[in-house]
Design a protein around this motif. Sequence first.
Motif, PDB file in Angstrom:
ATOM      1  N   ASN A 285       0.694  -7.413   7.618  1.00 45.67           N
ATOM      2  CA  ASN A 285       1.131  -6.184   8.276  1.00 45.67           C
ATOM      3  C   ASN A 285       0.072  -5.677   9.249  1.00 45.67           C
ATOM      4  O   ASN A 285       0.363  -5.244  10.364  1.00 45.67           O
ATOM      5  CB  ASN A 285       1.407  -5.107   7.218  1.00 45.67           C
ATOM      6  N   ALA A 286      -1.197  -5.725   8.794  1.00 45.95           N
ATOM      7  CA  ALA A 286      -2.286  -5.238   9.643  1.00 45.95           C
ATOM      8  C   ALA A 286      -2.394  -6.058  10.926  1.00 45.95           C
ATOM      9  O   ALA A 286      -2.565  -5.506  12.027  1.00 45.95           O
ATOM     10  CB  ALA A 286      -3.599  -5.292   8.864  1.00 45.95           C
ATOM     11  N   ILE A 287      -2.293  -7.375  10.812  1.00 41.87           N
ATOM     12  CA  ILE A 287      -2.350  -8.238  12.000  1.00 41.87           C
ATOM     13  C   ILE A 287      -1.172  -7.950  12.924  1.00 41.87           C
ATOM     14  O   ILE A 287      -1.312  -7.888  14.155  1.00 41.87           O
ATOM     15  CB  ILE A 287      -2.368  -9.725  11.572  1.00 41.87           C
ATOM     16  N   LYS A 288      -0.019  -7.764  12.340  1.00 41.69           N
ATOM     17  CA  LYS A 288       1.204  -7.522  13.109  1.00 41.69           C
ATOM     18  C   LYS A 288       1.077  -6.284  13.992  1.00 41.69           C
ATOM     19  O   LYS A 288       1.509  -6.267  15.142  1.00 41.69           O
ATOM     20  CB  LYS A 288       2.369  -7.385  12.146  1.00 41.69           C
ATOM     21  N   PHE A 289       0.477  -5.216  13.430  1.00 41.85           N
ATOM     22  CA  PHE A 289       0.417  -3.944  14.147  1.00 41.85           C
ATOM     23  C   PHE A 289      -0.937  -3.686  14.809  1.00 41.85           C
ATOM     24  O   PHE A 289      -1.251  -2.554  15.163  1.00 41.85           O
ATOM     25  CB  PHE A 289       0.765  -2.795  13.190  1.00 41.85           C
ATOM     26  N   SER A 294      -9.968  -5.915  15.114  1.00 38.58           N
ATOM     27  CA  SER A 294     -10.189  -6.714  13.906  1.00 38.58           C
ATOM     28  C   SER A 294      -9.345  -6.237  12.743  1.00 38.58           C
ATOM     29  O   SER A 294      -8.824  -5.117  12.733  1.00 38.58           O
ATOM     30  CB  SER A 294     -11.670  -6.645  13.506  1.00 38.58           C
ATOM     31  N   VAL A 295      -9.237  -7.123  11.768  1.00 41.83           N
ATOM     32  CA  VAL A 295      -8.634  -6.806  10.469  1.00 41.83           C
ATOM     33  C   VAL A 295      -9.629  -7.261   9.407  1.00 41.83           C
ATOM     34  O   VAL A 295     -10.059  -8.414   9.398  1.00 41.83           O
ATOM     35  CB  VAL A 295      -7.285  -7.517  10.270  1.00 41.83           C
ATOM     36  N   THR A 296     -10.016  -6.355   8.528  1.00 44.74           N
ATOM     37  CA  THR A 296     -11.058  -6.635   7.546  1.00 44.74           C
ATOM     38  C   THR A 296     -10.506  -6.506   6.129  1.00 44.74           C
ATOM     39  O   THR A 296      -9.832  -5.519   5.805  1.00 44.74           O
ATOM     40  CB  THR A 296     -12.242  -5.659   7.712  1.00 44.74           C
ATOM     41  N   LEU A 297     -10.796  -7.517   5.307  1.00 42.63           N
ATOM     42  CA  LEU A 297     -10.510  -7.435   3.877  1.00 42.63           C
ATOM     43  C   LEU A 297     -11.825  -7.144   3.171  1.00 42.63           C
ATOM     44  O   LEU A 297     -12.759  -7.939   3.211  1.00 42.63           O
ATOM     45  CB  LEU A 297      -9.914  -8.749   3.360  1.00 42.63           C
ATOM     46  N   SER A 314      -9.534  -3.277   0.124  1.00 43.79           N
ATOM     47  CA  SER A 314      -9.199  -2.458   1.291  1.00 43.79           C
ATOM     48  C   SER A 314      -8.899  -3.356   2.483  1.00 43.79           C
ATOM     49  O   SER A 314      -9.677  -4.279   2.780  1.00 43.79           O
ATOM     50  CB  SER A 314     -10.359  -1.517   1.643  1.00 43.79           C
ATOM     51  N   ILE A 315      -7.796  -3.111   3.143  1.00 49.13           N
ATOM     52  CA  ILE A 315      -7.427  -3.838   4.364  1.00 49.13           C
ATOM     53  C   ILE A 315      -7.547  -2.844   5.503  1.00 49.13           C
ATOM     54  O   ILE A 315      -6.764  -1.885   5.605  1.00 49.13           O
ATOM     55  CB  ILE A 315      -6.015  -4.445   4.275  1.00 49.13           C
ATOM     56  N   ILE A 316      -8.541  -3.055   6.346  1.00 46.23           N
ATOM     57  CA  ILE A 316      -8.882  -2.100   7.402  1.00 46.23           C
ATOM     58  C   ILE A 316      -8.541  -2.725   8.747  1.00 46.23           C
ATOM     59  O   ILE A 316      -9.007  -3.835   9.064  1.00 46.23           O
ATOM     60  CB  ILE A 316     -10.390  -1.757   7.352  1.00 46.23           C
ATOM     61  N   ASP A 317      -7.735  -2.035   9.556  1.00 46.85           N
ATOM     62  CA  ASP A 317      -7.371  -2.581  10.870  1.00 46.85           C
ATOM     63  C   ASP A 317      -7.682  -1.583  11.968  1.00 46.85           C
ATOM     64  O   ASP A 317      -7.944  -0.398  11.718  1.00 46.85           O
ATOM     65  CB  ASP A 317      -5.900  -2.997  10.909  1.00 46.85           C
ATOM     66  N   THR A 318      -7.660  -2.077  13.196  1.00 51.95           N
ATOM     67  CA  THR A 318      -7.875  -1.225  14.379  1.00 51.95           C
ATOM     68  C   THR A 318      -6.573  -1.144  15.168  1.00 51.95           C
ATOM     69  O   THR A 318      -6.568  -1.183  16.395  1.00 51.95           O
ATOM     70  CB  THR A 318      -8.993  -1.801  15.260  1.00 51.95           C
ATOM     71  N   GLY A 319      -5.458  -1.052  14.438  1.00 50.69           N
ATOM     72  CA  GLY A 319      -4.137  -1.122  15.059  1.00 50.69           C
ATOM     73  C   GLY A 319      -3.583   0.208  15.536  1.00 50.69           C
ATOM     74  O   GLY A 319      -4.324   1.165  15.796  1.00 50.69           O
ATOM     75  N   ILE A 320      -2.256   0.285  15.594  1.00 57.54           N
ATOM     76  CA  ILE A 320      -1.573   1.425  16.221  1.00 57.54           C
ATOM     77  C   ILE A 320      -1.583   2.671  15.345  1.00 57.54           C
ATOM     78  O   ILE A 320      -1.351   3.771  15.825  1.00 57.54           O
ATOM     79  CB  ILE A 320      -0.106   1.066  16.552  1.00 57.54           C
ATOM     80  N   GLY A 321      -1.850   2.500  14.042  1.00 59.29           N
ATOM     81  CA  GLY A 321      -1.879   3.651  13.154  1.00 59.29           C
ATOM     82  C   GLY A 321      -0.487   4.151  12.796  1.00 59.29           C
ATOM     83  O   GLY A 321       0.523   3.686  13.324  1.00 59.29           O
ATOM     84  N   ILE A 322      -0.467   5.132  11.881  1.00 55.54           N
ATOM     85  CA  ILE A 322       0.795   5.705  11.404  1.00 55.54           C
ATOM     86  C   ILE A 322       0.697   7.227  11.458  1.00 55.54           C
ATOM     87  O   ILE A 322      -0.301   7.802  11.010  1.00 55.54           O
ATOM     88  CB  ILE A 322       1.089   5.281   9.945  1.00 55.54           C
ATOM     89  N   THR A 348      11.508  -6.636   8.697  1.00 56.11           N
ATOM     90  CA  THR A 348      12.529  -6.038   7.827  1.00 56.11           C
ATOM     91  C   THR A 348      12.080  -4.736   7.192  1.00 56.11           C
ATOM     92  O   THR A 348      12.891  -3.968   6.691  1.00 56.11           O
ATOM     93  CB  THR A 348      12.874  -6.999   6.672  1.00 56.11           C
ATOM     94  N   GLY A 349      10.750  -4.494   7.165  1.00 54.88           N
ATOM     95  CA  GLY A 349      10.270  -3.318   6.457  1.00 54.88           C
ATOM     96  C   GLY A 349      10.279  -3.504   4.952  1.00 54.88           C
ATOM     97  O   GLY A 349      10.227  -2.532   4.206  1.00 54.88           O
ATOM     98  N   LEU A 350      10.308  -4.769   4.500  1.00 51.29           N
ATOM     99  CA  LEU A 350      10.371  -5.041   3.067  1.00 51.29           C
ATOM    100  C   LEU A 350       8.989  -5.188   2.445  1.00 51.29           C
ATOM    101  O   LEU A 350       8.792  -4.905   1.265  1.00 51.29           O
ATOM    102  CB  LEU A 350      11.185  -6.324   2.832  1.00 51.29           C
ATOM    103  N   GLY A 351       7.993  -5.613   3.258  1.00 52.66           N
ATOM    104  CA  GLY A 351       6.677  -5.962   2.737  1.00 52.66           C
ATOM    105  C   GLY A 351       5.996  -4.854   1.965  1.00 52.66           C
ATOM    106  O   GLY A 351       5.538  -5.055   0.841  1.00 52.66           O
ATOM    107  N   LEU A 352       5.882  -3.658   2.560  1.00 51.74           N
ATOM    108  CA  LEU A 352       5.163  -2.575   1.895  1.00 51.74           C
ATOM    109  C   LEU A 352       5.900  -2.067   0.674  1.00 51.74           C
ATOM    110  O   LEU A 352       5.278  -1.581  -0.274  1.00 51.74           O
ATOM    111  CB  LEU A 352       4.913  -1.429   2.883  1.00 51.74           C
TER     112      LEU A 352
END
Length: 530
Positions: A285-289, A294-297, A314-322, A348-352
Amino acid sequence: MENINILIVDDKIENLVALEALIDRKDVNIISTTLPNEALRISWEKDIAIALVDVQMPEMDGFELVEILKSNPRTKDILVIFVTAISVETKYAVRGLAVGAVDYLYKPLNPYITSAKVDSFIQIVRNQREIKAKNSQLEAYQKKLIKAKEEAEQGRRIKENFLANMSHEIRTPINGIIGLSNVLLETQLTESQKHMIELMKISSDSLLRIINDVLDLSKMEAGKFKIIRTETNLAQLGDNAINLLSIGAKDKKIELKLILDPQLPQKVMADSLRLNQILINLMGNAIKFTQQGSVTLKIDVIDKKGNNMQIKFSIIDTGIGIAKENINKVFEMFEQGDDQTTLKFGGTGLGLSIVKNLAKLKGGHLSVESEINKGSTFSFANWYEVVKTVNPRESVPLKPNYFAPLPHVKILVAEDNVINKFLIEKLLKDWSINFDVVENGKDALVKLAENQYDLILMDNYMPIMSGLQAITLIRQGEVPGKENIPIVVFSAATMESDKVIAMEAGANGILSKSFDSQLLYNTITSYIKK
C-alpha cells in the motif's frame, strides 16, 4: 384509538334507551336491538367486543342466545354481560356463567356500577386486542427471522461452495507457476536467471497468500480462523518482504529501507504467514501511494516482560498521505481514502481491511498517523515469546537433492490440468517411476480395474466424475480387490473443510499442488514402504 362496538339486546325499548344513556361515551359504538335473531346477525357481521344481553326475552332467552354466540368461532370471544330483573339466586348466576357470560347487572340498574363495569370490560377488551396484535407481530417477526435464518444459511453454503471452487480454480494455475519455477531452479541457470525465477516463485507465493486473505476473511466471519505460532526470524521476514516488493519499488524509483532494532531477538514465536500478510499489505500500500522518496520497514522492541517482548512494526512512507476525516474510512472493506484515490491509484480497498482483521485476531494493535502530501506511518504492535537461542553449529554446505530411482513403483495419476500433468509426469519420469495418467474419476476406475498400482494421486476437482466420488466408489468395492489401495488427494485447495471431506471420503493423505519435489518424493516413498 379505534372505537369498540358494544351490542345491547333487550326486548323492551325503554331498557335499551336507559342502557344507551348509561354507557354512552366517545370511544364506543353502541348497537342495539330488541330481537335475538337480529342480534345474532349483527354479531356475525360486525366486530362486537361486548354484549349486554337481557335474560328474559320472547322466542329466545338470553341463555340460548349466548350459547349460540359461544359456539361460533367468529363470535366466541365476545364478552357477555347478562342484564336481568329476575331473582339473584345462585342457580341463575351459575347457569349464566356456565354458558359463557363474564358478569351480571341487575335491574334496576345502578348507574355508577353499570358505568364502572362497562369501563373495566372496555379496558379488558383493549388489553386483549393489544396482546393479540403484539402476538400477531411476534409471529410475523418469527416467520421473518426463520426465513432470514434459512436464507443466511443458504447464502453461507453458497459462499462456502464458491470459495472452495474459487480457491481451486485460482490456485491451480498459480501452483503450476510455482511448480515450473521449482523445476527450472533444478536446471543449469545463470545467477541472474536463478534470481529472477526465485523472485517469480516469491511473487507466486505472495499471490497465494492474497488468495488466502480472501479465504481468511470468510473464516473470520465464520469464527473458524486459527493463529498458528512457530519459530520466526523477524529480520529474515522483513528482508524477504523488502526483496519481494523491490521490483515494484525500483520501477517507481522508490527506495526501500529496513531498519532493525539492535535489541531484536533472533527468533520469536509468531504466526509468520499472518505477520507476513500484514507487512506485505502495508508495504504494498505504501509503495502504491508513494510517488517519490522512500518506504521504510522499521522493527523496534518497545517493551519487555520476562521472556516476552512487545515488538512494533512501522511502515513509513513519503506518499500522498490521508486526510484526518478519512483515516478510519480506509480500514473499511472495499473503501479507500476518497473517490479520487480510487480513480488515480485503482485497487479494491481490501488490503487494509484484511490487515485490521488480522491484527485484531492476532491480539495486536494497529494504528496510523498521516499528513496530506507528507506521508503516512502504519504501525502494528504485539507481544511475542522470545525463542531461546542455542549455540550455532558450524555451517555445512548444502547438497543438492538426491532422489533414488524407483523403477519398481507404479502410480495412477488422475489430473485434468495440462500444466499440472506436465509437472507430475516430469517428476515421475526423473525418478524412473512407471505411471498412467487419466483426466477424470471415471477413467481412473477403469484403469484401476485393468492394472495393479502401488499408489493413486487423485485430483479432487475433475469433470465427469470428481476425485472424491471416485475415492468413495473405490472404498465401497467398485473395483474388487482394490478397496485398500493408498490414495493421496492432490489438491489446490487449502480450506480445512476440503481436507476433512477428502479424509471422510477415504483418502489416506492430502498433498498440496505446490509441486515441492522433495515433499512429493517423500510422500510416494512413505506409502510404498507401508
